[in-house]
Design a protein around this motif. Structure first.
Motif, PDB file in Angstrom:
ATOM      1  N   ALA A   1       0.853  -1.183   0.000  1.00 16.11           N
ATOM      2  CA  ALA A   1       0.000   0.000   0.000  1.00 16.11           C
ATOM      3  C   ALA A   1       0.892   1.237   0.000  1.00 16.11           C
ATOM      4  CB  ALA A   1      -0.913  -0.015   1.227  1.00 16.11           C
ATOM      5  N   GLY A   2       0.356   2.381   0.408  1.00 12.73           N
ATOM      6  CA  GLY A   2       1.147   3.604   0.453  1.00 12.73           C
ATOM      7  C   GLY A   2       1.782   3.780   1.815  1.00 12.73           C
ATOM      8  N   PRO A   3       2.572   4.813   1.980  1.00 11.90           N
ATOM      9  CA  PRO A   3       2.985   5.722   0.923  1.00 11.90           C
ATOM     10  C   PRO A   3       4.125   5.151   0.083  1.00 11.90           C
ATOM     11  CG  PRO A   3       3.962   6.396   2.981  1.00 11.90           C
ATOM     12  CD  PRO A   3       3.083   5.219   3.301  1.00 11.90           C
ATOM     13  N   GLY A   4       4.196   5.569  -1.166  1.00 10.97           N
ATOM     14  CA  GLY A   4       5.208   5.022  -2.046  1.00 10.97           C
ATOM     15  C   GLY A   4       6.517   5.787  -1.992  1.00 10.97           C
ATOM     16  N   PHE A   5       7.588   5.134  -2.460  1.00 12.72           N
ATOM     17  CA  PHE A   5       8.891   5.805  -2.562  1.00 12.72           C
ATOM     18  C   PHE A   5       9.602   5.301  -3.809  1.00 12.72           C
ATOM     19  CE2 PHE A   5       9.811   1.873  -0.413  1.00 12.72           C
ATOM     20  CZ  PHE A   5      11.097   1.514  -0.797  1.00 12.72           C
ATOM     21  N   ASP A   6      10.592   6.052  -4.250  1.00 13.04           N
ATOM     22  CA  ASP A   6      11.366   5.750  -5.448  1.00 13.04           C
ATOM     23  C   ASP A   6      12.475   4.771  -5.081  1.00 13.04           C
ATOM     24  OD1 ASP A   6      13.096   5.764  -7.639  1.00 13.04           O
ATOM     25  OD2 ASP A   6      12.694   7.859  -8.116  1.00 13.04           O
ATOM     26  N   LEU A   7      12.255   3.488  -5.359  1.00 11.09           N
ATOM     27  CA  LEU A   7      13.179   2.452  -4.909  1.00 11.09           C
ATOM     28  C   LEU A   7      14.541   2.529  -5.607  1.00 11.09           C
ATOM     29  CD1 LEU A   7      12.230  -1.150  -3.978  1.00 11.09           C
ATOM     30  CD2 LEU A   7      14.258  -0.765  -5.351  1.00 11.09           C
ATOM     31  N   PRO A   8      14.616   2.695  -6.938  1.00 13.12           N
ATOM     32  CA  PRO A   8      15.948   2.807  -7.550  1.00 13.12           C
ATOM     33  C   PRO A   8      16.752   4.009  -7.041  1.00 13.12           C
ATOM     34  CG  PRO A   8      14.322   2.251  -9.214  1.00 13.12           C
ATOM     35  CD  PRO A   8      13.559   2.595  -7.960  1.00 13.12           C
ATOM     36  N   THR A   9      16.069   5.122  -6.744  1.00 14.86           N
ATOM     37  CA  THR A   9      16.785   6.271  -6.173  1.00 14.86           C
ATOM     38  C   THR A   9      17.353   5.911  -4.806  1.00 14.86           C
ATOM     39  OG1 THR A   9      15.641   8.030  -7.357  1.00 14.86           O
ATOM     40  CG2 THR A   9      16.440   8.569  -5.156  1.00 14.86           C
ATOM     41  N   TYR A  10      16.553   5.225  -4.000  1.00 16.40           N
ATOM     42  CA  TYR A  10      17.025   4.797  -2.679  1.00 16.40           C
ATOM     43  C   TYR A  10      18.266   3.916  -2.823  1.00 16.40           C
ATOM     44  CZ  TYR A  10      16.930   2.769   2.025  1.00 16.40           C
ATOM     45  OH  TYR A  10      17.268   2.367   3.301  1.00 16.40           O
ATOM     46  N   CYS A  11      18.197   2.930  -3.717  1.00 13.51           N
ATOM     47  CA  CYS A  11      19.322   2.001  -3.878  1.00 13.51           C
ATOM     48  C   CYS A  11      20.554   2.703  -4.428  1.00 13.51           C
ATOM     49  CB  CYS A  11      18.907   0.851  -4.791  1.00 13.51           C
ATOM     50  SG  CYS A  11      17.657  -0.246  -4.091  1.00 13.51           S
ATOM     51  N   LYS A  12      20.352   3.631  -5.353  1.00 11.30           N
ATOM     52  CA  LYS A  12      21.472   4.387  -5.916  1.00 11.30           C
ATOM     53  C   LYS A  12      22.213   5.130  -4.818  1.00 11.30           C
ATOM     54  CE  LYS A  12      20.437   8.308  -7.668  1.00 11.30           C
ATOM     55  NZ  LYS A  12      19.911   9.424  -8.489  1.00 11.30           N
ATOM     56  N   ALA A  13      21.451   5.771  -3.938  1.00 12.94           N
ATOM     57  CA  ALA A  13      22.068   6.560  -2.868  1.00 12.94           C
ATOM     58  C   ALA A  13      22.657   5.685  -1.773  1.00 12.94           C
ATOM     59  CB  ALA A  13      21.042   7.525  -2.275  1.00 12.94           C
ATOM     60  N   ARG A  14      22.025   4.564  -1.476  1.00  8.61           N
ATOM     61  CA  ARG A  14      22.477   3.710  -0.370  1.00  8.61           C
ATOM     62  C   ARG A  14      23.682   2.856  -0.744  1.00  8.61           C
ATOM     63  NH1 ARG A  14      23.401   2.529   4.036  1.00  8.61           N
ATOM     64  NH2 ARG A  14      22.400   0.532   4.430  1.00  8.61           N
ATOM     65  N   TYR A  15      23.659   2.244  -1.928  1.00 12.17           N
ATOM     66  CA  TYR A  15      24.669   1.230  -2.252  1.00 12.17           C
ATOM     67  C   TYR A  15      25.673   1.693  -3.299  1.00 12.17           C
ATOM     68  CZ  TYR A  15      20.603  -1.071  -0.238  1.00 12.17           C
ATOM     69  OH  TYR A  15      19.521  -1.375   0.557  1.00 12.17           O
ATOM     70  N   GLY A  16      25.323   2.708  -4.071  1.00 10.27           N
ATOM     71  CA  GLY A  16      26.276   3.308  -4.988  1.00 10.27           C
ATOM     72  C   GLY A  16      26.744   2.415  -6.117  1.00 10.27           C
ATOM     73  N   VAL A  17      25.897   1.470  -6.548  1.00  3.61           N
ATOM     74  CA  VAL A  17      26.256   0.567  -7.641  1.00  3.61           C
ATOM     75  C   VAL A  17      25.129   0.579  -8.673  1.00  3.61           C
ATOM     76  CG1 VAL A  17      27.649  -0.898  -6.135  1.00  3.61           C
ATOM     77  CG2 VAL A  17      25.222  -1.453  -6.489  1.00  3.61           C
ATOM     78  N   PRO A  18      25.398   0.115  -9.907  1.00  5.83           N
ATOM     79  CA  PRO A  18      24.339   0.085 -10.925  1.00  5.83           C
ATOM     80  C   PRO A  18      23.151  -0.781 -10.500  1.00  5.83           C
ATOM     81  CG  PRO A  18      26.488  -0.200 -11.927  1.00  5.83           C
ATOM     82  CD  PRO A  18      26.702  -0.293 -10.443  1.00  5.83           C
ATOM     83  N   PHE A  19      22.028  -0.532 -11.160  1.00 11.31           N
ATOM     84  CA  PHE A  19      20.753  -1.185 -10.840  1.00 11.31           C
ATOM     85  C   PHE A  19      20.252  -1.917 -12.088  1.00 11.31           C
ATOM     86  CE2 PHE A  19      16.178  -1.318 -10.003  1.00 11.31           C
ATOM     87  CZ  PHE A  19      16.107  -1.528  -8.637  1.00 11.31           C
ATOM     88  N   ILE A  20      19.878  -3.182 -11.934  1.00 11.08           N
ATOM     89  CA  ILE A  20      19.299  -3.947 -13.040  1.00 11.08           C
ATOM     90  C   ILE A  20      17.986  -4.559 -12.581  1.00 11.08           C
ATOM     91  CG2 ILE A  20      19.558  -5.938 -14.572  1.00 11.08           C
ATOM     92  CD1 ILE A  20      22.520  -5.529 -14.601  1.00 11.08           C
TER      93      ILE A  20
END
Length: 516
Positions: free
Chosen positions: A421-440
């Protein structure tokens, strides 16, 4: 890969039920209605203006004609106390709702029988994405909570959030709250109220081009490697994901694919399909036992494929979504406590073993760890060496690529909801900032029950979202599931024949949107 996890079925079942709200109905008593209409008209004529407050007004008349007053610090409705109130400093009528503010500053809304805590409605709704303090004086998140910074300390609804100090900036971005200290380090707020280190989420990051459009397949397809090369070229796909264990039959089949793909310039992403169970179907008895098995399988697979240009491996498939690892398949996985603490070491050991096994054979190869739904609770705990019970100091799992599965029932990955359900968040943005590696995104599709027309529309719209974000969210590839499912449940082809309109939708989008 062709067996969808229980979460799909659970949410599909939930999605079939709805909460119905009354919207009128029933017969009309004309003779009785005339008097009611006059009364309602009179009430409307005297209704207070939205934004009226006590003080300075002495009373408020709501939409139903009720009279609200404030006396001795208590709120009254038609001369009788409305709930249990005291030390009230303000009564507000706004948007048809009665609010009051206590001496401590907290606002409450009247729901018809009681008071519910809320923000001052005059502050407005959710803050625009990218709002910062400073220059704003407050931020309102999607839950309606108000965030402020006072003396370098962060407050949510006038209460401190974790241990913060010397905060120079508070940021609302991608559905999450972030802050930066005076030293420049960024942190993101988690669902359980803690702060985790990260980078500035606003920095746009582009992954290496050349393999963005991908698709899944299986080692036991009847297609020859040459036929697959021809099919992928015809679709415009430059990457292909296939699973493999250390079974000699599987390794032989995948090796032939690698031999054919290398001269064709197609990237082969190999899923090392080792799980948390031993050969008897029992969860590994220890982290070291799981590690040893994972390492053995990975070394065998990598040794076979290294000569043929395979450089990307995904270490495990949906390991956070096994019966042994997730406590409730309907949970989105945003909290570490959503996962099985007792079996966590076995999962962590298998992941670490596979990564180390690949690196022992191919030090420069890239290893991904796969997650589902919104499993950032699992990803954060693994990355930081934490257990679901909150204990730390355990081995850390560090991957080179964050890989994710994003089926339609999970939600929009750029606005994915917490626990379905909500609230939603931008998961790839979170991962980009947290782990600093490419996303597939190594698997994506709608449900197997959907029509081919619906699937085609979903392919077009979803590829559009992925493509738009590829240069800002560090998305290296999106890999459709699947090329051929043997029927019309998932695939875009059956026995070499295109399934339309899904096949045409996919190829049309790829041909019109270059991977550059």
């Amino acid at each position: 890969m062709n067996k969808r996890r229980q979460f799909l079925g659970a949410l599909t079942a939930l999605g079939g039920s709805y909460i119905l709200t009354a919207c009128g109905g029933g017969g009309t008593d004309i003779s009785a209605g005339a008097g009611d209409a006059v009364a309602k008209a009179t009430a409307r004529a005297s209704t207070s203006a939205s934004g009226t407050t006590i003080p300075s007004a002495t009373s408020i008349i709501d939409n139903a004609g009720n009279t609200w007053t404030l006396s001795g610090g208590s709120v009254y409705k038609n001369g009788a106390k409305a709930g249990n109130t005291y030390n009230v400093s303000l009564v507000l009528f706004m948007g048809g709702v009665i609010y009051h503010q206590g001496s401590g500053g907290q606002f409450y809304a009247w729901n018809g029988s009681a008071w519910n805590a809320c923000n001052d409605p005059r502050l407005g709704g959710t803050s625009p994405d990218g709002t910062t303090i400073p220059s704003a004086s407050y931020i309102i998140d999607k839950t309606g909570a108000m965030w402020t910074v006072v003396g370098g300390v962060i407050y949510r609804n006038n209460k401190t959030v974790g241990n913060t100090y010397n905060v120079s900036m508070l940021l609302w971005y991608g559905g999450k709250i972030w802050h930066k200290g005076t030293g420049g380090q960024f942190y993101v707020n988690t669902d359980v109220g803690g702060w985790l280190p990260c980078s500035d989420p606003r920095i746009a990051t582009a992954a290496t081009a050349g393999m963005f459009y991908g698709i899944n397949g299986h080692f036991d397809y009847t297609y020859t490697p040459a036929q697959l090369v021809s099919i992928l070229n015809g679709m415009g796909c430059k990457s292909y994901r296939v699973g493999c264990t250390d079974d000699p039959k599987q390794i032989a089949a995948v090796t032939k694919l690698a031999q054919a793909f290398q001269p064709a310039g197609i990237t082969l992403l190999v899923l090392i399909n080792q799980g948390v169970y031993d050969s008897n179907g029992v969860v590994f008895s220890s982290e070291s036992a799981a590690y040893n098995r994972g390492q053995q399988v990975a070394m065998t697979v990598a040794n076979a494929l290294k000569p043929y240009g395979v450089t990307i491996y995904e270490c495990g498939n949906e390991l956070t979504r096994q019966n042994a690892t997730v406590l409730d398949f309907t949970n989105a996985g945003t909290k570490a406590v959503d996962f099985n603490n007792a079996n966590w070491p076995a999962m962590r050991g298998a992941m670490r073993g596979m990564i180390d096994g690949v690196k022992a054979v191919q030090p420069s190869a890239k290893c991904g760890i796969n997650f589902c739904v919104a499993d950032i609770g699992a990803a954060d705990a693994l990355w930081d060496g934490m257990q679901p019970d909150g204990s730390g100091g355990h081995p850390k799992v560090r991957w080179d690529i964050t890989t994710w599965h994003n089926y339609e029932v999970y939600g929009d990955i750029f606005n994915i909801g917490i626990d379905g359900a909500g609230p939603g968040f931008d998961l790839p943005t979170y991962c980009k900032a947290r782990y600093g590696v490419p996303f597939i995104i190594t698997e994506w599709n709608t449900g197997p029950e959907k029509t081919q027309t619906y699937r085609a529309s979903y392919i077009t719209s979803t590829l559009g979202k992925y493509y738009q974000a590829r240069k800002s969210h560090n998305i290296q590839a999106v890999m459709y599931y699947v090329l051929d499912s043997g029927n019309n449940t998932y695939g875009v082809m059956t026995n070499g024949t295109a399934l339309n309109p899904p096949y045409s939708a996919f190829t049309s989008f790829v041909s019109g949107n270059a991977d550059i």
